[in-house]
Design a protein around this motif. Structure first.
Motif, short mmCIF file in Angstrom:
data_model
loop_
_atom_site.label_atom_id
_atom_site.label_comp_id
_atom_site.label_asym_id
_atom_site.label_seq_id
_atom_site.Cartn_x
_atom_site.Cartn_y
_atom_site.Cartn_z
N ASP A 55 0.82 -1.22 0.00
CA ASP A 55 0.00 0.00 0.00
C ASP A 55 0.85 1.26 0.00
O ASP A 55 0.51 2.23 -0.67
N LYS A 58 1.93 2.06 -3.43
CA LYS A 58 0.81 2.59 -4.21
C LYS A 58 0.60 4.07 -3.86
O LYS A 58 0.36 4.89 -4.76
N GLY A 110 -9.55 2.59 -8.65
CA GLY A 110 -9.18 1.57 -7.69
C GLY A 110 -10.07 1.67 -6.45
O GLY A 110 -11.06 2.40 -6.44
N ASP A 115 -4.70 3.25 -4.75
CA ASP A 115 -4.91 2.10 -5.63
C ASP A 115 -5.21 2.57 -7.06
O ASP A 115 -4.72 1.98 -8.02
N LYS A 119 -3.03 1.48 -10.22
CA LYS A 119 -3.67 0.75 -11.32
C LYS A 119 -3.51 1.50 -12.65
O LYS A 119 -3.30 0.88 -13.69
#
Length: 134
Positions: A55, A58, A110, A115, A119
């Motif tokens: 995470d 990200k 996401g 996210d 992505k």
């Protein structure tokens, strides 16, 4: 520090054409705010930038995209990225292909903003919509 390696790899990852001192400063700020280490980045690059990122990585991607104006309020700004890419001499012959890839990724969402940023970046990689990918 091996910032040149990370800088080059992340410049490709995040579709920026150069790694000037401003971008290095952004990387430092984002690394600090998301607790991402050089080792984390190195491991991620060594793994072939697979989509199983932690995470904090990200969120690091989100941080860089926001600082560059390519992500605003959790929404990928495809036009801002294309505007950035238009200024990179090395990819002028691939702009049409890259634009197609960017447009293919523009509506990705996401589970959260981090996210979404990740992505979108993985989509750009998949569509070869980044400098350095042929």
């Amino acid at each position: 520090m091996k910032f040149t390696l990370f800088c080059g790899a992340l410049a490709v990852l995040l579709a920026v054409g150069q790694c000037d001192s401003d971008f290095r400063q952004m990387m430092q700020e984002c690394m600090q705010s998301t607790q991402v280490t050089e080792s984390d980045l190195k491991d991620f690059m060594a793994s072939g930038m697979q989509s199983n990122a932690k995470d904090n990585l990200k969120c690091y991607t989100k941080c860089l995209m926001e600082k560059q104006g390519h992500l605003t309020n959790g929404q990928f700004n495809a036009q801002a990225l294309l505007d950035t890419l238009k200024n990179i001499p090395q990819i002028q012959d691939r702009l049409e292909e890259i634009s197609s890839g960017v447009n293919a990724c523009k509506d990705i969402k996401g589970t959260n903003d981090c996210d979404t940023a990740f992505k979108v970046t993985m989509c750009l990689k998949e569509h070869k919509a980044m400098p350095g990918h042929h």
